[in-house]
Design a protein around this motif. Structure first.
Motif, PDB file in Angstrom:
ATOM      1  N   ILE A 127     -41.496 -47.423  21.535  1.00 39.74           N
ATOM      2  CA  ILE A 127     -40.657 -47.544  20.339  1.00 39.74           C
ATOM      3  C   ILE A 127     -40.868 -48.965  19.821  1.00 39.74           C
ATOM      4  CG2 ILE A 127     -38.325 -47.242  19.390  1.00 39.74           C
ATOM      5  CD1 ILE A 127     -38.973 -44.896  21.184  1.00 39.74           C
ATOM      6  N   ILE A 128     -41.126 -49.096  18.539  1.00 36.70           N
ATOM      7  CA  ILE A 128     -41.282 -50.439  17.985  1.00 36.70           C
ATOM      8  C   ILE A 128     -40.108 -50.733  17.059  1.00 36.70           C
ATOM      9  CG2 ILE A 128     -42.769 -52.005  16.680  1.00 36.70           C
ATOM     10  CD1 ILE A 128     -45.135 -50.248  17.536  1.00 36.70           C
ATOM     11  N   ALA A 129     -39.336 -51.746  17.442  1.00 35.53           N
ATOM     12  CA  ALA A 129     -38.211 -52.164  16.603  1.00 35.53           C
ATOM     13  C   ALA A 129     -38.702 -53.287  15.701  1.00 35.53           C
ATOM     14  CB  ALA A 129     -37.064 -52.638  17.483  1.00 35.53           C
ATOM     15  N   LEU A 130     -38.717 -53.011  14.402  1.00 32.33           N
ATOM     16  CA  LEU A 130     -39.163 -54.025  13.440  1.00 32.33           C
ATOM     17  C   LEU A 130     -37.951 -54.869  13.091  1.00 32.33           C
ATOM     18  CD1 LEU A 130     -41.111 -51.320  11.580  1.00 32.33           C
ATOM     19  CD2 LEU A 130     -42.222 -53.253  12.683  1.00 32.33           C
ATOM     20  N   ASN A 131     -37.783 -55.936  13.869  1.00 32.91           N
ATOM     21  CA  ASN A 131     -36.546 -56.719  13.796  1.00 32.91           C
ATOM     22  C   ASN A 131     -36.587 -57.766  12.684  1.00 32.91           C
ATOM     23  OD1 ASN A 131     -33.961 -57.445  14.682  1.00 32.91           O
ATOM     24  ND2 ASN A 131     -34.779 -59.073  15.985  1.00 32.91           N
ATOM     25  N   LYS A 132     -35.401 -58.270  12.386  1.00 33.62           N
ATOM     26  CA  LYS A 132     -35.184 -59.266  11.324  1.00 33.62           C
ATOM     27  C   LYS A 132     -35.505 -58.668   9.964  1.00 33.62           C
ATOM     28  CE  LYS A 132     -36.092 -63.016  14.605  1.00 33.62           C
ATOM     29  NZ  LYS A 132     -36.502 -64.386  14.837  1.00 33.62           N
ATOM     30  N   ALA A 133     -35.223 -57.351   9.830  1.00 37.18           N
ATOM     31  CA  ALA A 133     -35.451 -56.661   8.558  1.00 37.18           C
ATOM     32  C   ALA A 133     -34.631 -57.310   7.447  1.00 37.18           C
ATOM     33  CB  ALA A 133     -35.097 -55.187   8.685  1.00 37.18           C
ATOM     34  N   ASP A 134     -33.545 -57.992   7.831  1.00 39.03           N
ATOM     35  CA  ASP A 134     -32.728 -58.688   6.821  1.00 39.03           C
ATOM     36  C   ASP A 134     -33.502 -59.812   6.146  1.00 39.03           C
ATOM     37  OD1 ASP A 134     -32.323 -59.620   9.675  1.00 39.03           O
ATOM     38  OD2 ASP A 134     -31.444 -61.334   8.644  1.00 39.03           O
ATOM     39  N   LEU A 135     -34.579 -60.280   6.767  1.00 39.49           N
ATOM     40  CA  LEU A 135     -35.339 -61.397   6.198  1.00 39.49           C
ATOM     41  C   LEU A 135     -36.603 -60.935   5.464  1.00 39.49           C
ATOM     42  CD1 LEU A 135     -35.200 -63.965   9.164  1.00 39.49           C
ATOM     43  CD2 LEU A 135     -33.726 -63.866   7.149  1.00 39.49           C
ATOM     44  N   ALA A 136     -36.865 -59.625   5.467  1.00 44.62           N
ATOM     45  CA  ALA A 136     -38.119 -59.140   4.864  1.00 44.62           C
ATOM     46  C   ALA A 136     -37.820 -58.211   3.693  1.00 44.62           C
ATOM     47  CB  ALA A 136     -38.928 -58.391   5.912  1.00 44.62           C
ATOM     48  N   ASP A 137     -38.633 -58.299   2.622  1.00 38.15           N
ATOM     49  CA  ASP A 137     -38.441 -57.350   1.519  1.00 38.15           C
ATOM     50  C   ASP A 137     -39.154 -56.035   1.858  1.00 38.15           C
ATOM     51  OD1 ASP A 137     -41.122 -57.817   1.053  1.00 38.15           O
ATOM     52  OD2 ASP A 137     -40.749 -59.295  -0.514  1.00 38.15           O
ATOM     53  N   THR A 138     -38.914 -55.026   1.031  1.00 36.19           N
ATOM     54  CA  THR A 138     -39.429 -53.691   1.320  1.00 36.19           C
ATOM     55  C   THR A 138     -40.943 -53.691   1.475  1.00 36.19           C
ATOM     56  OG1 THR A 138     -37.752 -53.085  -0.272  1.00 36.19           O
ATOM     57  CG2 THR A 138     -39.076 -51.286   0.598  1.00 36.19           C
ATOM     58  N   GLN A 139     -41.596 -54.463   0.622  1.00 35.59           N
ATOM     59  CA  GLN A 139     -43.061 -54.459   0.666  1.00 35.59           C
ATOM     60  C   GLN A 139     -43.594 -55.022   1.989  1.00 35.59           C
ATOM     61  OE1 GLN A 139     -45.026 -56.691  -2.398  1.00 35.59           O
ATOM     62  NE2 GLN A 139     -46.993 -55.765  -1.861  1.00 35.59           N
ATOM     63  N   LYS A 140     -42.975 -56.105   2.396  1.00 37.53           N
ATOM     64  CA  LYS A 140     -43.384 -56.740   3.646  1.00 37.53           C
ATOM     65  C   LYS A 140     -43.191 -55.773   4.823  1.00 37.53           C
ATOM     66  CE  LYS A 140     -43.017 -61.453   5.364  1.00 37.53           C
ATOM     67  NZ  LYS A 140     -42.205 -62.654   5.352  1.00 37.53           N
ATOM     68  N   LEU A 141     -42.074 -55.100   4.761  1.00 39.00           N
ATOM     69  CA  LEU A 141     -41.732 -54.143   5.814  1.00 39.00           C
ATOM     70  C   LEU A 141     -42.739 -52.994   5.850  1.00 39.00           C
ATOM     71  CD1 LEU A 141     -39.379 -54.170   7.817  1.00 39.00           C
ATOM     72  CD2 LEU A 141     -38.139 -52.650   6.292  1.00 39.00           C
ATOM     73  N   GLU A 142     -43.072 -52.502   4.664  1.00 37.88           N
ATOM     74  CA  GLU A 142     -44.027 -51.382   4.590  1.00 37.88           C
ATOM     75  C   GLU A 142     -45.401 -51.783   5.103  1.00 37.88           C
ATOM     76  OE1 GLU A 142     -44.196 -49.484   0.742  1.00 37.88           O
ATOM     77  OE2 GLU A 142     -42.166 -48.701   1.048  1.00 37.88           O
ATOM     78  N   THR A 143     -45.830 -52.978   4.735  1.00 33.73           N
ATOM     79  CA  THR A 143     -47.132 -53.463   5.213  1.00 33.73           C
ATOM     80  C   THR A 143     -47.151 -53.492   6.733  1.00 33.73           C
ATOM     81  OG1 THR A 143     -47.039 -54.943   3.318  1.00 33.73           O
ATOM     82  CG2 THR A 143     -48.811 -55.339   4.889  1.00 33.73           C
TER      83      THR A 143
END
Ligand SMILES: Nc1nc2c(ncn2[C@@H]2O[C@H](COP(=O)(O)OP(=O)(O)OP(=O)(O)O)[C@@H](O)[C@H]2O)c(=O)[nH]1
Ligand SMILES: [Mg+2]
Length: 293
Positions: A115-131
């Motif tokens: 399982i990969i938890a993509l943490n600190k999502a509060d600091l990333a915009d949607t595009q960054k997260l999608e990449t």
């Protein structure tokens, strides 16, 4: 639903938010958290109990290239935790630049659910997260990817639900009142070490180790006698600070945290000792508690 019980190894790069995540899921500050890398040095188990399941999390040091004997011990803690695991929980800091590290190769070789938890999502915009999601999909096509924020409690309940999917049915491994495999002395050492990380700069936190030498418990008071080991005389002077101001400030915060943790009044005594080269000496490390659990 029948009872589920199993082990989740939390892993990832230093500072990704592994300890924060475990503390938040458990609702108790078990693991030291600081903005500095390599805060966690030992494997710490945190136990989440409910009527339907027991999840035993293992918080581990961030994966790093070993420079000292201490680092080798830290890596052993990670390996041990992976060996015991039913599921690997890789914590990634999406706000930091992505880099391909040996971490991923090691994890890729394991045949455990990931399982990969993509943490600190509060600091990333949607595009960054999608990449980032697309990148991980390429490296680990079979992994489950979940954006979370440990500090904002975002998606943590979803993460627990996903972890449960992969845990086997079985009886609890620990008594359901237990929260950790570590004792109060260990946590006291960690609370003091955390304050060293937060109150001193540069190499100081990395040159220190904390040992609780004596623990005297009374009805409403605990007397804790601790030792901070440093590597050089000059570091002892820095820890003390001018007229002892620095150490008093640090000790006051540590004492308050210890009182909150134990629920009792705490008297905290700190002695500083110089132990040259403790970080690179097998015997000293053993005495300081670095042994396989
Ligand atoms: N903004 C933000 N900060 C976070 C989040 N999770 C953790 N942090 C911060 O990231 C820093 C590192 O957190 P830790 O939990 O100590 O990280 P770690 O992975 O355990 O680090 P090591 O023990 O050094 O490997 C701290 O300053 C945390 O407050 C998050 O979701 N959002
Ligand atoms: Mg940590």
């Amino acid at each position: 639903m029948s009872f589920k019980a199993g082990f989740v190894a939390i892993t990832g790069k230093p500072n990704a938010g592994k300890s924060t995540l475990m503390n938040r899921i458990l609702g108790k500050s078990l693991s030291a958290v600081t903005p500095k890398v390599q805060t966690t040095r030992h494997r710490i188990k945190g136990i989440l109990n409910s009527d339907d399941y027991q999840i035993v999390f293992s918080d581990t040091p961030g994966i790093l290239e070993p420079a000292y004997e201490l680092h080798k011990k830290m890596l052993e803690a990670i390996e041990q935790s992976m060996q015991d695991a039913d599921v690997i929980l890789l914590v990634d800091d999406v706000s930091s630049p992505h880099s391909e590290e040996s971490v991923f190769q090691q994890i890729g070789k394991l045949s455990l659910p990931l399982i990969i938890a993509l943490n600190k999502a509060d600091l990333a915009d949607t595009q960054k997260l999608e990449t980032r999601i697309n990148l991980f999909k390429k490296i680990f096509p079979h992994a489950e990817l979940i954006p979370i924020s440990a500090t904002s409690d975002f998606n943590l309940d979803t993460l627990v639900k996903v972890l449960l999917k992969y845990l086997p049915e079985g009886q609890p491994y620990y008594s359901t009142e237990e929260l950790s495999d570590r004792n109060e002395r260990f946590f006291a050492e960690e609370i003091i070490r955390e304050q060293i990380f937060l109150n001193y700069q540069k190499e100081i936190p990395y040159s220190c180790e904390v040992v609780v030498d004596q623990w005297q418990e009374f009805a409403s008071l605990i007397k804790i006698y601790s030792i901070i080991f440093v590597m050089r005389e000059s570091q002892k002077r820095i820890i003390l600070g001018n007229k002892g101001i620095a150490i008093r400030k640090m000790a006051t915060i540590a004492r308050k945290k210890l009182e909150r943790f134990t629920g009792k009044k705490v008297f905290l005594d700190i002695t500083i000792k110089v132990k040259e080269g403790w970080r690179n000496d097998e015997k000293s490390l053993k005495r300081l508690g670095y042994r396989n659990e």
